[in-house]
Design an enzyme around this catalytic site. Sequence first.
Site, PDB file in Angstrom:
ATOM      1  N   SER A 122     -28.327  86.327  46.815  1.00 37.57           N
ATOM      2  CA  SER A 122     -27.059  86.436  46.106  1.00 37.57           C
ATOM      3  C   SER A 122     -27.243  86.328  44.591  1.00 37.57           C
ATOM      4  CB  SER A 122     -26.111  85.370  46.657  1.00 37.57           C
ATOM      5  OG  SER A 122     -24.798  85.798  46.514  1.00 37.57           O
ATOM      6  N   HIS A 160     -22.815  87.576  54.531  1.00 35.74           N
ATOM      7  CA  HIS A 160     -23.552  87.244  53.320  1.00 35.74           C
ATOM      8  C   HIS A 160     -24.350  85.960  53.574  1.00 35.74           C
ATOM      9  CE1 HIS A 160     -24.026  87.288  48.958  1.00 35.74           C
ATOM     10  NE2 HIS A 160     -23.685  86.011  48.913  1.00 35.74           N
TER      11      HIS A 160
HETATM   12  C1  GCU Z   1     -19.944  85.394  44.269  1.00 37.64           C
HETATM   13  C2  GCU Z   1     -20.275  86.434  43.222  1.00 37.64           C
HETATM   14  C3  GCU Z   1     -21.502  87.253  43.592  1.00 37.64           C
HETATM   15  C4  GCU Z   1     -22.652  86.349  43.948  1.00 37.64           C
HETATM   16  C5  GCU Z   1     -22.217  85.338  44.988  1.00 37.64           C
HETATM   17  C6  GCU Z   1     -23.258  84.250  45.312  1.00 37.64           C
HETATM   18  O1  GCU Z   1     -19.499  86.016  45.434  1.00 37.64           O
HETATM   19  O2  GCU Z   1     -19.149  87.228  43.022  1.00 37.64           O
HETATM   20  O3  GCU Z   1     -21.874  88.108  42.526  1.00 37.64           O
HETATM   21  O4  GCU Z   1     -23.758  87.092  44.374  1.00 37.64           O
HETATM   22  O5  GCU Z   1     -21.083  84.624  44.526  1.00 37.64           O
HETATM   23  O6  GCU Z   1     -24.119  83.993  44.501  1.00 37.64           O
HETATM   24  O7  GCU Z   1     -23.110  83.638  46.358  1.00 37.64           O
END
Ligand code: GCU
Length: 436
Positions: A276, A417
């Site tokens: 992420s 995710h």
């Molecule tokens: C949020 C953000 C993302 C990121 C994510 C994370 O959703 O919008 O860009 O990748 O957090 O780091 O869990």
Amino acid sequence: MPTLRNAATALGLALLTMSETQLPAVNYDETKVPQYTLPDPLKMQDGSPVKSASDWVEKRRPEVLNLFREHVYGHAPGRPEGLKFKVTQNDDTALGGKAIRREVLITFARKEETPEAHLLIYIPKNTDGPVPAFLVINFDGNHLIHPDPAISISKSWVRNTRRHGITDNRPKESNRGNTKSIAGGNVEKGFSDKPGDNALEQILSRGYALATIYYGDIDPDYDDGFENGVHRLYPKPKPNEWGSIATWAWGLSRCLDYLETDREINAKKVAVMGHSRLGKTALWAAAEDERFAMAISNNSGCGGAALSRREFGETVKRINTSFPHWFCDNFTQYNDRINDLPVDQHQLITLAAPRPVYIASATGDEWADPKGEFLSGLHAGPVYGLFGLKGVEATEQPKPEEPVGAHIGYHLRTGEHAVTAYDWAQYLDFADRHLK
Ligand code: GCU
């Protein structure tokens, strides 16, 4: 003056919420993706063609790297003079005698207020010579990666409270061993509580070392005016200087500085990995530091592997609004004119070339634009071609659970995710092909 500061923070949050409500709705409809033209990786800024690997290495790569520094992540300083390492723990009876556990205290400067970062390392035993390693930047503290009671708990705290509704992710004893995937994230499907069924023990059993660091040990993750973490050792960043992603990536290079001194690790074979926002960080770390032998991006999305010009899921405008500290200030100039940005994220992948890079997406992670992540890998291919290497070896995004790619690996996994056992299994196979 804590009360004034709290009031300012509350006001900041209120303003943030207001500006977020003014943002355009998020597009998840493929038919509404705007027409766009990607910058050509094989064309110099003056329009001349990039014809060979040496054109790439000598001219085009430095140009692209500089564009990303100037407009996206920000320029970072080099290795600091006062950088010091101290081995604070060294136990060759870890994990029932299977591994060596080492902890290294990294101090970034001679100044008293230097942050203390703790690099945790596990090395498999009974190997012939130095081993390749994964360097993983983790979300919630080293002690989450495994129940091993000897892992120290960090005194730092990233303080990010904007992640998936988590309000208190301060490192604490009660969450020891919670993240079986090492990298962190909210769910770790596929791993269980059975002994050995976690990413660390799988990495070790395949002959790799693991080094990991908590990102909060490098810099916090909130808009603090760059007054904390390693930022406080340096002057306040200018609009083209390091935001938090560049700072975390810089911290990973400092970990590699240590790994180069560790005789049991083959520092020429270190894969940098993150999930992420930390997947964005891993890709930028490999771009900035060519000593990394491989990069792995797990669900990195906007500002990571996903193409910005598609404006599918999270957009540059949204990310700059929700996380104003992640990128350099110059990046906000492109909030409403993404087609003027002189680069797009496929070029971030090209900065890894000719080193192998892996991009992973998840079906339920539309916010990160799985298709845009695949397309970045696809459009980075021509640069690998200059070196006689093959990229994703597919023209269409593959179906779930059908990994593809030679030097650019890609998979789409069913699910949300997260970093799962499936993801790690692909990374280990990819590493076996390229690092062994
Ligand atoms: C949020 C953000 C993302 C990121 C994510 C994370 O959703 O919008 O860009 O990748 O957090 O780091 O869990």
